[in-house]
Scaffold this active site. Structure first.
Site, PDB file in Angstrom:
ATOM      1  N   TYR A 185     -64.726  81.808 -44.152  1.00 59.14           N
ATOM      2  CA  TYR A 185     -65.270  81.884 -45.688  1.00 59.14           C
ATOM      3  C   TYR A 185     -64.134  82.589 -46.292  1.00 59.14           C
ATOM      4  O   TYR A 185     -63.796  83.593 -45.867  1.00 59.14           O
ATOM      5  CB  TYR A 185     -66.559  82.636 -45.950  1.00 59.14           C
ATOM      6  N   HIS A 228     -70.175  87.470 -46.721  1.00 60.13           N
ATOM      7  CA  HIS A 228     -70.964  86.168 -46.960  1.00 60.13           C
ATOM      8  C   HIS A 228     -72.010  85.972 -45.942  1.00 60.13           C
ATOM      9  O   HIS A 228     -72.250  84.790 -45.713  1.00 60.13           O
ATOM     10  CB  HIS A 228     -69.818  85.106 -46.854  1.00 60.13           C
TER      11      HIS A 228
HETATM   12 MG    MG Z   1     -69.909  86.477 -52.264  1.00 63.56          MG
END
Ligand code: MG
Length: 422
Positions: A185, A228
């Site tokens: 991410y 995340h």
């Molecule tokens: Mg975020």
């Protein structure tokens, strides 16, 4: 009791004060959801028009993974609910619309409500001839400090990008590094199409990244990182503890919303500052974390909690518990939503930091008045309301791009095929 003018139908949602005092001087005459994607990101912006010539408001209703569901909620349900109403009655309209579906607090309905709510605040600012931050109590800072996103395939690339931002005047930098061979991410070019994600390699790599960055970049720069929600809760706790020596400004979203009870355990083990909440949609998720002082930054996506009315209350609640604001501000918040973030950033005493997104030239043309970035800060103009407009003719030139899932995300999976949150 004054007689109602016969020419104008009474809105079925009109409050008692309209029935006793007669029809409002200004009425909402139309509500439209405008879909546009000038930079390829699906944006939904609501335009609320009034009986006063030239008086309208704009609101952000962008839920980029499910935009068409939001459009239906606005056009089929909220438009009939608000047409005919006095745009001044923001709180009454918000409360009435919120419960008119009986089931409530989900991202689709909250975004639809946000589109109307922000537009009504925009109208109120225009009626008062004041920028919204003035209506919110006046500014308590010149501009909003931003954090930039630095990422790279290795530590050196992250450092080089961070240095570029430092030279531009940024003091806060979020740093993400690619886990080799995985769909990491927050790293450009390491997209979801790669699919595979295993949390352990990431958890080993990130403390080494921050050891490297702190030793190279010095003590002054504020460093941030976003987990995340990608790792099992106990590994997130280990990570937060291992990052303590590098004094992060915040560690974001260590847990998924489904695991929020872990914050209590995390808090007892580490003083790494915690930011949480971009997936929150319901006060039952965020109020306990604030009340029990389990997070340091509230990071909700304002349109996902129902707009400015809810965000103002949330910011005030946070102030009393030492929690600072860090409103979600990626590219899937429209420029109208970024303007709403900014007006709160300027007026809320407990502002913490603002996530930045640099919009492309086409998006800035579609949205004249888009907040300006200068010296690592976000600056408001002094136009009334949100201070931003939309060029609908230009917006229509950028329809939503074709996509097999209409903008929905394909799953990221572990090596054995298990789907990974989020
Ligand atoms: Mg975020």
């Amino acid at each position: 009791m004054e007689a109602m003018p016969s020419r104008a139908p009474v809105s079925p949602t009109a409050p008692p004060w309209e029935l006793t005092r007669g029809m409002p001087r200004i009425r909402i005459t139309d509500v439209r959801a405008i879909c546009t994607a000038p930079d390829g990101i699906r944006l939904v912006v609501v335009k609320v028009e009034t009986s006063e010539p030239g008086l309208y408001g704009l609101g952000c209703a962008t839920f980029t993974q499910r935009p068409l569901a939001v459009v239906a909620a606005i056009e089929q349900y909220l438009k009939p609910f608000v047409v005919g109403r006095d745009p001044n009655d923001i709180e009454d309209i918000w409360q009435g619309a919120y419960v008119s579906s009986y089931w409530r607090s989900g991202p689709v309905l909250n975004n639809a409500l946000s589109g109307i709510d922000m537009a009504l605040w925009d109208i109120k600012g225009k009626l008062a001839n004041m920028p919204l931050y003035q209506l919110f109590g006046g500014r308590c800072r010149t501009a909003a400090a931003l954090y930039a996103h630095a990422s790279g395939r290795d530590f050196q690339e992250v450092e080089e990008e961070a240095r570029r931002y430092l030279e531009q005047g940024y003091r806060y930098i979020r740093c993400q590094v690619a886990v080799p061979g995985q769909a990491t991410y927050g790293v450009r070019g390491e997209g979801r199409e790669r699919e595979v994600w295993e949390p352990s390699a990431y958890c080993r790599l990130v403390p080494r990244l921050f050891e490297y960055l702190r030793s190279r970049l010095g003590e002054e720069v504020e460093l941030l990182h976003d987990v995340h929600e990608r790792v099992p809760p106990i590994q997130a706790i280990q990570l937060a503890k291992e990052l303590e020596p590098y004094r992060l400004f915040f560690l974001e979203d260590p847990f998924a919303p489904e695991d929020i009870e872990y914050f209590r355990i995390l808090r007892q083990q580490t003083s790494t500052p915690i930011a949480m909440g971009e997936l929150f949609v319901n006060p039952a998720e965020y109020v306990p974390l604030i009340r029990d002082r389990l997070i340091d930054f509230i990071r909700v996506h304002i349109s996902d909690i129902g707009g400015l009315s809810m965000a103002r209350k949330l910011a005030a609640l946070c102030e009393f518990f030492g929690v600072r604001t860090a409103w979600h501000g990626p590219g899937d918040v429209s420029p109208v939503g970024h303007a709403a973030n900014l007006h709160l950033d300027l007026a809320c005493y407990n502002f913490g930091i603002q996530e930045q997104h640099v919009f492309g030239e086409r998006t800035r043309e579609v949205f004249p008045g888009c907040p300006e970035i200068r010296d690592g800060m976000l600056w408001a103009n002094d136009r009334p309301g949100l201070g931003i407009d939309i060029d609908e003719r230009l917006a229509a030139k950028y329809p939503f791009p074709e996509h097999p899932l209409n903008g929905g995300w394909a799953p990221v999976r572990r090596l054995d095929g298990t789907v990974v949150r989020p």
